[in-house]
Design a protein around this motif. Sequence first.
Motif, mmCIF file in Angstrom:
data_model
loop_
_atom_site.group_PDB
_atom_site.id
_atom_site.type_symbol
_atom_site.label_atom_id
_atom_site.label_comp_id
_atom_site.label_asym_id
_atom_site.label_seq_id
_atom_site.Cartn_x
_atom_site.Cartn_y
_atom_site.Cartn_z
ATOM 1 N N PRO A 77 -20.682 16.765 -48.310
ATOM 2 C CA PRO A 77 -19.798 17.140 -49.494
ATOM 3 C C PRO A 77 -19.509 18.685 -49.324
ATOM 4 O O PRO A 77 -20.554 19.418 -49.177
ATOM 5 N N GLY A 78 -18.256 19.247 -49.156
ATOM 6 C CA GLY A 78 -17.953 20.405 -49.069
ATOM 7 C C GLY A 78 -17.466 20.882 -47.710
ATOM 8 O O GLY A 78 -16.855 22.151 -47.435
ATOM 9 N N GLY A 79 -17.634 20.049 -46.760
ATOM 10 C CA GLY A 79 -17.181 20.470 -45.160
ATOM 11 C C GLY A 79 -18.504 19.747 -44.170
ATOM 12 O O GLY A 79 -18.668 18.626 -44.526
ATOM 13 N N THR A 80 -18.670 20.525 -43.343
ATOM 14 C CA THR A 80 -19.414 20.147 -42.123
ATOM 15 C C THR A 80 -20.255 20.999 -41.739
ATOM 16 O O THR A 80 -20.235 22.115 -41.925
ATOM 17 N N MET A 86 -29.191 21.451 -46.262
ATOM 18 C CA MET A 86 -27.849 21.676 -45.365
ATOM 19 C C MET A 86 -26.572 22.318 -46.276
ATOM 20 O O MET A 86 -26.365 21.319 -47.241
ATOM 21 N N ARG A 87 -25.956 22.924 -45.933
ATOM 22 C CA ARG A 87 -24.700 23.546 -46.547
ATOM 23 C C ARG A 87 -23.634 23.386 -45.402
ATOM 24 O O ARG A 87 -23.808 23.655 -44.238
ATOM 25 N N ALA A 88 -22.248 23.186 -45.930
ATOM 26 C CA ALA A 88 -21.222 23.399 -45.012
ATOM 27 C C ALA A 88 -21.407 24.652 -44.293
ATOM 28 O O ALA A 88 -21.362 26.022 -44.939
ATOM 29 N N GLY A 89 -20.812 24.725 -42.866
ATOM 30 C CA GLY A 89 -20.794 25.841 -42.066
ATOM 31 C C GLY A 89 -22.103 26.332 -41.312
ATOM 32 O O GLY A 89 -21.961 27.219 -40.591
#
Length: 462
Positions: free
Chosen positions: A326-329, A430-433
């Motif tokens: 969610p929010g990107g990759t 984990m977060r996007a970016g």
Amino acid sequence: MREILWTADEIAAATGGQVLADFAATGVSIDSRSLEPGDLFVALTGARDGHEFVVQTADKGAAGALISRPVAIPAVLVEDTFRGLERLGVAARERAPQARRGAVTGSVGKTSVTRAVEAGLRRAGKAHASIKSYNNHIGVPLTLARMPRDTQRAVFEVGMNHADEITPLSGFIRPHAVAITTVGPVHLENFADGEEGVARAKAEIFAGLEPNGVAVLNADNPWFGLLKAEAEKAGAQVWSFGTGEGVTAQLTVFASGAQGAQVTAVVRGETLHFPILQTGVHWGLNSLCVLLMLEALDVDRETALAALAEFEPIEGRGAERMVRIPGGTFTLVDESYNANPVSMQAALATLGARNVAGRRIVVLTDMLELGPQSARFHGDLASPIAAAGIDLVFCAGPLMKSLWEALPPTRRGAYAQSAAELAPQVASAMRAGDVVMVKGSNGSKAGAVAAALGALDLEGQD
């Protein structure tokens, strides 16, 4: 349709065995689970007796078996199936005298370098190579036994974790060229004399070298002098690669980017600029090792560079993928197949050199077989982690506790006793970016974390 590799009569002649019923095989297998129709099944005895699976292999389409006691399928009977496999490998080598053979060993990078050399050999003609990491006392003779008689070039991976293991393997292969990628603190618990013992064990690769053969050696390695002396003692031509002056292939620039790297090198006085799909800093020297090995195996420079340009990272050894959340990759760098202090430092430096939109994260599991100084080797990783500007560190395993305790609180992600316990904690962070690298010894199950992170991919969900 696969070509016939061995007839029953040829197998009997090679092994000194007796044909119980005629057959012709198109391959050789030691594992009933991966056997393909047409294979010769070699019933090795060990933890499990292969004879127990012979009937099962017949049901899967085995052409016949190499056995030491009678079974109910076409077979060649020998006294010892392991010795039979060795003799079959030697016979395969002897019936293909035209084949140029190479062998690769080293504390780090031998599988990837072997695969890259194989890529060049396949571009140049009929080639043969080890599969997976079939590099031990069973894997090497098995790989030889699978070599077709019209092979033009072949490359074999050779491994060890004790002294006196490589000498007989080199004798089976009788290589025309060998490479030692590097020597480092690996399997130290098995060597009373430490790294020097590892270096001398790697030098056993010269034992079977054909007259006037080539030894491709890493001049940047502290054990280069010892290896060079041992190679010359064995009558080898020494071709060296490194970053300093006076080498056969000198690395001058390694510029890593998002999709690979550009390498500049001076090879035999000629300046080369070429792309590779690898991003690891160690691939600057690895690429030169590959070029020299391919040259020694009579592959032209243009073909070698083309192979390097298309050679992709291997799963568990630097392969990358984008994982949708969610929010990107985020980017997953899978280095989970193996680890030691040398490869850890190279991987950390590579991550530190990357431009990232989010955070640089590492997930590290225990490095095994490092002997009494194991705790120090783990704790010492705190320094290259800091130099690489790593934002967050996750650790798993009793040995990695030494690193965890050496980290400042600002870098601590989470610690767990096992990779399985750690995986959900990493996944939830984990977060996007982000760019996250997973690395550890195969035995400490780093792959479980890589698999858990890959499973987060929204693309694979309904």
